[in-house]
Design a protein around this motif. Structure first.
Motif, PDB file in Angstrom:
ATOM      1  N   TYR A  21       1.049  -1.018  -0.215  1.00  0.00           N
ATOM      2  CA  TYR A  21       0.356  -0.395   0.243  1.00  0.00           C
ATOM      3  C   TYR A  21       1.160   0.880  -0.045  1.00  0.00           C
ATOM      4  N   THR A  22       2.318   1.386   0.732  1.00  0.00           N
ATOM      5  CA  THR A  22       2.739   2.612   0.854  1.00  0.00           C
ATOM      6  C   THR A  22       3.244   2.508  -0.405  1.00  0.00           C
ATOM      7  N   ASP A  23       4.316   1.331  -1.397  1.00  0.00           N
ATOM      8  CA  ASP A  23       4.741   1.936  -2.349  1.00  0.00           C
ATOM      9  C   ASP A  23       3.376   2.510  -3.413  1.00  0.00           C
ATOM     10  N   ALA A  24       2.325   2.152  -3.357  1.00  0.00           N
ATOM     11  CA  ALA A  24       1.320   1.994  -4.606  1.00  0.00           C
ATOM     12  C   ALA A  24       0.652   3.894  -3.942  1.00  0.00           C
ATOM     13  N   ARG A  25       0.797   3.936  -2.854  1.00  0.00           N
ATOM     14  CA  ARG A  25      -0.751   5.688  -2.891  1.00  0.00           C
ATOM     15  C   ARG A  25       1.605   6.351  -3.384  1.00  0.00           C
ATOM     16  N   ILE A  81      -6.508   6.208  -8.864  1.00  0.00           N
ATOM     17  CA  ILE A  81      -5.913   4.796  -7.660  1.00  0.00           C
ATOM     18  C   ILE A  81      -6.237   5.461  -6.805  1.00  0.00           C
ATOM     19  N   ALA A  82      -5.690   6.427  -6.476  1.00  0.00           N
ATOM     20  CA  ALA A  82      -5.754   7.066  -5.129  1.00  0.00           C
ATOM     21  C   ALA A  82      -7.619   7.081  -3.673  1.00  0.00           C
ATOM     22  N   ALA A  83      -8.406   7.233  -4.816  1.00  0.00           N
ATOM     23  CA  ALA A  83      -9.582   6.802  -4.553  1.00  0.00           C
ATOM     24  C   ALA A  83     -10.059   5.130  -4.414  1.00  0.00           C
ATOM     25  N   TYR A  84      -8.590   4.307  -5.268  1.00  0.00           N
ATOM     26  CA  TYR A  84      -9.846   2.672  -5.143  1.00  0.00           C
ATOM     27  C   TYR A  84      -8.557   2.566  -3.687  1.00  0.00           C
ATOM     28  N   LEU A  85      -7.216   3.401  -3.487  1.00  0.00           N
ATOM     29  CA  LEU A  85      -6.365   2.722  -2.215  1.00  0.00           C
ATOM     30  C   LEU A  85      -7.675   2.908  -1.283  1.00  0.00           C
ATOM     31  N   ALA A  86      -7.933   4.028  -1.434  1.00  0.00           N
ATOM     32  CA  ALA A  86      -9.501   5.149  -0.255  1.00  0.00           C
ATOM     33  C   ALA A  86      -9.741   3.832  -0.057  1.00  0.00           C
ATOM     34  N   LEU A  87     -10.614   3.412  -1.004  1.00  0.00           N
ATOM     35  CA  LEU A  87     -11.649   1.947  -0.832  1.00  0.00           C
ATOM     36  C   LEU A  87     -10.945   1.108   0.385  1.00  0.00           C
ATOM     37  N   GLN A  88      -9.652   0.636  -0.043  1.00  0.00           N
ATOM     38  CA  GLN A  88      -9.386  -0.712   0.384  1.00  0.00           C
ATOM     39  C   GLN A  88      -8.984  -0.645   2.291  1.00  0.00           C
ATOM     40  N   GLU A  89      -9.945  -1.029   3.052  1.00  0.00           N
ATOM     41  CA  GLU A  89      -9.616  -1.566   4.454  1.00  0.00           C
ATOM     42  C   GLU A  89      -8.607  -2.014   4.237  1.00  0.00           C
ATOM     43  N   GLU A  90      -8.355  -2.853   3.548  1.00  0.00           N
ATOM     44  CA  GLU A  90      -6.827  -3.472   4.449  1.00  0.00           C
ATOM     45  C   GLU A  90      -5.831  -2.498   3.898  1.00  0.00           C
ATOM     46  N   GLY A  91      -6.006  -2.601   2.657  1.00  0.00           N
ATOM     47  CA  GLY A  91      -4.905  -1.605   1.968  1.00  0.00           C
ATOM     48  C   GLY A  91      -4.449  -0.276   3.289  1.00  0.00           C
ATOM     49  N   LEU A  92      -5.418   0.511   3.857  1.00  0.00           N
ATOM     50  CA  LEU A  92      -5.365   1.384   4.971  1.00  0.00           C
ATOM     51  C   LEU A  92      -4.531   1.307   5.919  1.00  0.00           C
ATOM     52  N   ARG A  93      -4.826  -0.611   5.944  1.00  0.00           N
ATOM     53  CA  ARG A  93      -4.168  -1.043   7.429  1.00  0.00           C
ATOM     54  C   ARG A  93      -2.385  -1.034   7.102  1.00  0.00           C
ATOM     55  N   ARG A 119       3.826   6.244  -5.032  1.00  0.00           N
ATOM     56  CA  ARG A 119       4.257   5.332  -6.842  1.00  0.00           C
ATOM     57  C   ARG A 119       2.946   5.815  -7.874  1.00  0.00           C
ATOM     58  N   SER A 120       1.956   6.387  -7.232  1.00  0.00           N
ATOM     59  CA  SER A 120       0.820   5.998  -7.852  1.00  0.00           C
ATOM     60  C   SER A 120       0.620   5.273  -8.889  1.00  0.00           C
ATOM     61  N   CYS A 121       0.852   3.364  -8.028  1.00  0.00           N
ATOM     62  CA  CYS A 121      -0.232   2.411  -9.294  1.00  0.00           C
ATOM     63  C   CYS A 121      -0.420   1.801  -7.641  1.00  0.00           C
ATOM     64  N   ALA A 122      -1.362   0.751  -9.008  1.00  0.00           N
ATOM     65  CA  ALA A 122      -2.317  -0.612  -7.762  1.00  0.00           C
ATOM     66  C   ALA A 122      -2.309  -1.387  -8.335  1.00  0.00           C
ATOM     67  N   ALA A 123      -1.208  -2.901  -7.696  1.00  0.00           N
ATOM     68  CA  ALA A 123      -2.250  -4.346  -8.273  1.00  0.00           C
ATOM     69  C   ALA A 123      -3.260  -4.928  -7.709  1.00  0.00           C
ATOM     70  N   LEU A 124      -3.745  -5.235  -8.293  1.00  0.00           N
ATOM     71  CA  LEU A 124      -5.457  -5.311  -7.903  1.00  0.00           C
ATOM     72  C   LEU A 124      -5.162  -7.318  -8.738  1.00  0.00           C
ATOM     73  N   ARG A 125      -6.137  -7.247  -8.583  1.00  0.00           N
ATOM     74  CA  ARG A 125      -6.585  -9.484  -8.944  1.00  0.00           C
ATOM     75  C   ARG A 125      -7.796  -9.059  -9.400  1.00  0.00           C
ATOM     76  N   GLY A 126      -7.780 -10.175 -10.502  1.00  0.00           N
ATOM     77  CA  GLY A 126      -9.234 -10.864 -10.680  1.00  0.00           C
ATOM     78  C   GLY A 126     -10.154 -11.787 -10.162  1.00  0.00           C
ATOM     79  N   SER A 127     -11.366 -11.411 -10.220  1.00  0.00           N
ATOM     80  CA  SER A 127     -11.925 -13.349  -9.991  1.00  0.00           C
ATOM     81  C   SER A 127     -11.346 -14.350  -9.966  1.00  0.00           C
ATOM     82  N   ASP A 128     -10.449 -14.705 -11.946  1.00  0.00           N
ATOM     83  CA  ASP A 128      -9.800 -15.164 -11.879  1.00  0.00           C
ATOM     84  C   ASP A 128      -8.781 -15.391 -11.522  1.00  0.00           C
ATOM     85  N   GLY A 129      -8.316 -14.387 -10.890  1.00  0.00           N
ATOM     86  CA  GLY A 129      -6.266 -14.672 -10.200  1.00  0.00           C
ATOM     87  C   GLY A 129      -5.477 -13.938 -11.263  1.00  0.00           C
ATOM     88  N   THR A 130      -5.911 -13.404 -12.053  1.00  0.00           N
ATOM     89  CA  THR A 130      -5.178 -12.448 -13.081  1.00  0.00           C
ATOM     90  C   THR A 130      -4.372 -11.420 -12.459  1.00  0.00           C
TER      91      THR A 130
END
Length: 558
Positions: A70-74, A122-134, A76-87
């Motif tokens: 999370y700290t690097d994502a915030r 990206i900033a909004a997506y990170l803010a939505l993630q409860e676990e990311g904020l922790r 560097r303004s990037c985010a890693a995400l996984r789809g339902s198929d694990g992609t």
């Protein structure tokens, strides 16, 4: 329909501007082109042949903080995400940032595909993630933090952001700096069995921004705050209060510190008093800007020009009481009358007004200061807060002897104020003779205009809120979905709601006769008083806020 390409001359201009001031190229291009967030992303996606990923498309995807913390994502303004198929997908906020792409290629071990998103999405997506904020595990893993070293006391003009070898100092400084950037009013450092949880209070609501593992580290973080506030770091069993001043972005900011012992160590709350930001907010402030109903504004304007008496504003800490009084004083401050205030602290300097800061260590309390003010030939007096019987008695006497007194007191509603003064031992007849009006106030978060959409509440929420299914037709129920503009919360900004009790002769007789609160409420309602709950429901009716929000700040039975 494919997006039109970005003209080469604009790209060249953006690159040159980026080399001069370091601003992201995507941000510069958007300004130059006048595009929306989606349009500029679509244009760049076509250039780089990288699929675009909007915030709505990212919502159902799970954050992959194991791939990009999370700290690097915030940062560097990037985010890693996984789809339902694990992609695994990696969203880039700036496709021209080669350093970030090099870091991703080196650190992300799994196979992934790039996507292009707007930095605000990206900033909004990170803010939505409860676990990311922790997620702040990297700091806890730093071996330097376990050294036990503590920084010596420094000047109150300490730079919030400075280069230092101590990770603890860096962490505390960056926490305060970030809190200023997002407009937080308080920073909470809450110790836990495993470390410390850092929270910001934004728009009156606490949100977790990070957790830091390590009990020793938690102790060092609180000790650092105590050193900045010149408190005793060896005292861990008693509460302590202090303050310090720091510099951020070229301006000085005041901080008030409260240290409280807990079962896991010590908790700290840092109150941010950014006078310049408050000054910008209050410049040209009027009662309409507070969001109050026109009927309330009209009544307040009339009350503010009374020749004498007392106007009381009540509500919990952080409900905007002082700001309301500042608005009243700003409107009547024409230079023809002597206006004196006594406050703790003076939060904003009002031109042409004598403002006195309370200094209890030097013996200047509200009561002592108020006595001196009466000898200073004032026309209007503002008392920051009535806390004790002596101050209450002096304020009442001042209102009875030809002064108009504006003041605040802590109580839940307008009727509790009356009981509060009686409990202080103030003579009831004198009090009601001096009292012109009592206003109870709250601040309610309003829906973000950018992402608010119609959203019908469930049956259970309606019932808890004191409404029935039949009320659906009378209300425009809306809710913010969460976007870049509101940091994913669905709310952006706050409005004041109020109940204003105008004290007439009938009410004075009822209060002196010590009639039950029920009788007082009936008389007030007959006189046209709107309750806090009714004012809050009106905001819901117009689609400006949600039932959850008004249930948070008002009682469904009150």
């Amino acid at each position: 329909m494919s997006a039109s390409p970005v003209p080469n001359e604009h790209l060249q201009w953006a690159r040159e501007a980026h080399s001069r001031d370091g601003r992201p190229i995507i941000e510069l291009l958007q300004e130059r082109l006048g595009d929306s967030n989606a349009d500029v992303v679509a244009r760049l996606a076509a250039i780089f042949r990288i699929p675009a990923l909007s915030l709505d498309e990212a919502r159902p995807l799970r954050p992959a903080f194991d791939a990009v913390p999370y700290t690097d994502a915030r940062r560097r303004s990037c985010a890693a995400l996984r789809g339902s198929d694990g992609t695994l997908l990696v969203a880039l906020g700036d496709p021209y940032d080669a350093a970030t792409q090099d870091w991703i290629e080196e650190n992300v071990r799994d196979r992934f595909a790039y996507r292009l998103s707007h930095p605000l999405d990206i900033a909004a997506y990170l803010a939505l993630q409860e676990e990311g904020l922790r997620a702040m595990d990297q700091i806890g893993a730093s071996p330097e933090l376990d050294s036990g070293a503590r920084e010596p006391a420094q000047d109150l003009s300490l730079e919030i952001i400075n280069e230092t070898q101590s990770p603890v100092v860096k962490l505390v400084s960056s926490t305060l700096h970030d809190a200023l950037k997002v407009g937080a009013s308080d920073v909470h450092l809450e110790t836990s069995p495993s470390g410390v949880v850092i929270k910001y209070r934004i728009d009156g609501v606490l949100s977790v921004v990070r957790t830091v593992d390590g009990v020793e580290l938690a102790d060092q973080i609180v000790s650092r705050v105590k050193v900045m506030a010149q408190l005793d770091i060896s005292e861990r069993r008693l509460p302590q209060d202090g303050r310090f001043r720091a510099r951020s972005n070229g301006r000085e900011v005041d901080f008030r510190v409260s240290i409280m012992p807990s079962v896991f160590g010590e908790d700290a709350v840092v109150r941010i008093l950014d006078k310049r930001a408050l000054s910008d907010q209050l410049r040209g402030l009027t009662l309409e800007q507070l969001g109050l109903e026109p009927k309330t504004v009209k009544a307040l304007r009339r009350l503010s020009t009374e020749p004498h008496g007392m106007l009381l504003v009540t509500g919990p800490t952080g409900s905007g009481k002082t700001t309301t009084l500042y608005a009243v004083i700003s409107e009547i401050n024409n230079g023809l009358e002597k206006i004196v205030t006594i406050e703790d602290p003076v939060e904003y300097q009002l031109p042409g007004v004598l403002q006195i800061p309370v200094n209890e260590k030097k013996g200047l309390t509200f009561a002592i200061g108020l006595r001196s003010i009466l000898r200073h030939d004032p026309d209007r007096i503002m008392v920051g807060e009535i806390r004790d019987p002596e101050t209450a008695e002096i304020a009442v006497q001042a209102a009875l002897t030809g002064h108009l007194v504006y003041t605040t007191v802590h109580a839940n509603n307008v009727f509790d104020v009356i009981g509060r003064f009686m409990h202080m031992g103030v003579d009831t007849f004198n009090f009601v003779s001096a009292l012109n009006a009592v206003m109870a106030q709250r601040l309610v978060r309003v829906n973000c205009l950018e992402c608010a959409a119609e959203a019908q509440p469930g049956e259970e929420l309606l019932e808890v809120s004191g409404l029935s299914p039949a009320d659906r037709k009378a209300y425009l129920f809306k809710r913010g979905r969460g976007c870049a503009g509101c940091r994913g919360t669905g709310y952006r900004g706050r409005k004041a709601i109020a109940e204003l009790l105008l004290v007439d002769d009938e009410l004075r007789e009822l209060i002196v006769a010590r009639k039950p609160t029920r009788i007082l409420k009936e008389a007030a309602r007959a006189g046209g008083m709107t309750s806090l709950r009714e004012a809050a429901l009106e905001l819901v009716r117009r689609g400006e806020t949600t039932l959850e929000e008004i249930n948070r700040v008002t009682s469904a039975t009150g």
